[in-house]
Design an enzyme around this catalytic site. Sequence first.
Site, PDB file in Angstrom:
ATOM      1  CG  ASP A 482      -2.250   0.707   0.949  1.00  0.00           C
ATOM      2  OD1 ASP A 482      -2.341   1.459  -0.039  1.00  0.00           O
ATOM      3  OD2 ASP A 482      -3.190   0.514   1.741  1.00  0.00           O
ATOM      4  CG  ASP A 552      -8.998   2.194  -0.558  1.00  0.00           C
ATOM      5  OD1 ASP A 552      -8.467   1.083  -0.742  1.00  0.00           O
ATOM      6  OD2 ASP A 552      -8.384   3.168  -0.080  1.00  0.00           O
TER       7      ASP A 552
END
Length: 747
Positions: A482, A552
């Site tokens: 990430d 997301d």
Amino acid sequence: MPIFINESLRQFHLQTKESSYIFCVLKNGQLGHLYYGKKVNHRENFSHLFQLPNEPIGNATFLYKGDQTFSLEVIKQEYPAYGTTDFREPAFHIWHENGSRITRFVFQSYKVIKGKPRLEGLPATYVDNENDVTTLMITLYDEISRVELQLQYSVFEHESVITRSARLTNDGHHPIVIERILSAVVDYPDAQFEMIHLDGAWIRERHITSRVLKKGVQFIDSKRGTSSSQHNPFFALKRIDATEHIGDVYGFSLVYSGNFIAGVEVDHYDVARAFIGINPFDFRWILHSKESFQTPEVVMVYSSAGLNGMSQTYHRLYASHLVRGPWRHRPRPVLINNWEATYFQFHEEKLLAIAESAKELGVELFVLDDGWFEGRNDDTTSLGDWVVDRNKIPSGLSELVKRINEKGLQFGIWIEPEMISEKSRLYERHPDWVLKAPNCSTISHGRNQYILDLTRQDVRDYLYHTISHLLEHANIAYVKWDMNRNMTEIGSSLLEASKQGEVAHRYILGLYELLERLTNTFPHVLFESCASGGNRFDPGMLYYMPQSWASDNTDAFERVKIQYGTTLVYPISSIGAHVSAVPNHQTGRVTPLKTRWHVAMFGAFGYELDPAALSEQEKQQVKKQISFFKKYRTLLQYGTFYRLMSPFEGTDAAWMVVSEDKREAIVAFYRFVAKPNPSFMRLHLKGLHPSLKYEVMIDDQTKVLYGDELMHIGLFLPPFYMGTVKTKETVMMGDYVSCLAVLKAIE
């Protein structure tokens, strides 16, 4: 031979499966562009394609005394310069020691080689067999400043693909300053195009935007240090009358993960100049004597079969010639990620319970997301330390992995190695490792964190050894990498003042170096790129990580748009897509479990929920979903993808995948908003064999139809609820509904 050269006329004809690209050397030694488009027969002389006015050009500047027609302002070029009669967007801008910004690159030589050389320090497309690609290297030289420019053209002769890049070498004794150096420029004879690009923001990435070209400069870019959620490093020029499946389209995709610019200038003669490369904003590179600078690669695709034809070329190329390693063509495992099930609040026994339930449903990989390391109970702390939290995982990480493996699941883990928390042991030891401008008293933060300075070798070494230790001491099969904030106050404490303009690009080069080391050391690990979702979904990252978390946002309604737009360039095997719980955590929307599955199954598939919270009926549904996906996994991840109905043009959407032999296909249709008293729906399919008979299964209904019927007459979808009689067959009732058709050829 895909490259034809007339040495006496100094003309070059690059020929792919469906396209021709022709350029020449002008009388002033620069490169002139002659043609790019549908494939044409080779001929010995293409001089007729170069045209100048028959009379003097008014209000222009000219290179030769007495000649009022030879002006670079009206000549199509390959790698244009500013300051020598061309006032359009240039390919480069260089400052010389004496203050001059004039660089005259004159043709010096060429060479043709089989295969495709690697680009130093940068990801790029590649081939396993050098006979699949032929590369033309053009060398130009400025005698006064002693600077060499090498243009690389690689021709994928079995596709309609040409890749381009540029390499600048300082052959002189004094440093030069590069303020602009693009990867490619293409001049078109007119401006009758629509510009297509992918725009968005966090949790609504890669929406398709279209604009008709207008006079002036229109461009997209990123100044965020990432390729960004706002604009993807890609655009296409589509002829006005072209559609999804018909007409001429030109695609430009930059293999780069940092600041970029991509656009088109339409000048006062209604001529379009396309350009793409590193963003010149806040870029300043000092090139010392004998040093070279390599630009990222741009992948240019021509399609006469509309946008979908362009997309399929990118899909094939990136799946086979950009993604590397053992996961290139390997079906991806069905995973479950604990993030939306627990967020930071979990304990070892809860993780094991999720894994146990997931295994019963057919899941193959358990992924432990953020919160597993010491002190990480929220997003304000501990990034950079990467030591397991014994309060949450008393037995330790390796033992947890072992217990998960014993349940029959592989284990994956989330890391955010490029980031550092102010509240961390690493920050206490190395506050100088933070990416920040010199003498900057305050630093902006994002998600309460700072960025590590990857321009530094000591930082990259620390990250390599830290991550290696993690992967060596536990049986980790998957890593979710990430990166949750963009760059601000860009600078490095190690670089001198004159080199601070190099930091953003040096950071990306440092990231690539780190990823090269890690992926070479751990080739068996499946890496997935993530950057607040799709903030760095680009070809550069795909070179190291064969899949990227698309967004997301896991809401099925929004995911149709996100995934539909993503397929404009990227293969579905690269698109991380999960089924999550409802109400959705990003939008609050409630969608049927079936619809969520029908969306997520077209990608690197998984679940993001707590399986223990499912009802028994839902668990049975999930079991069937996973069983179905495993049966058709190769088709779903590597089949030929067709977009059928755009979610950006109405309240319905559809797409399909077809096997290489055209004997199997899966079609998905989505309706977002219910319509009162709707008409009957016919969906025109693509890519089937016209003379084959197909058994078409929709839910529990089966029909037998020929391929040409399905493509030209269409597939009748299940009836929608008309408002009177509601029966078992009227399955398409309400908002956010979907249906799936499975096609199998029969004798």
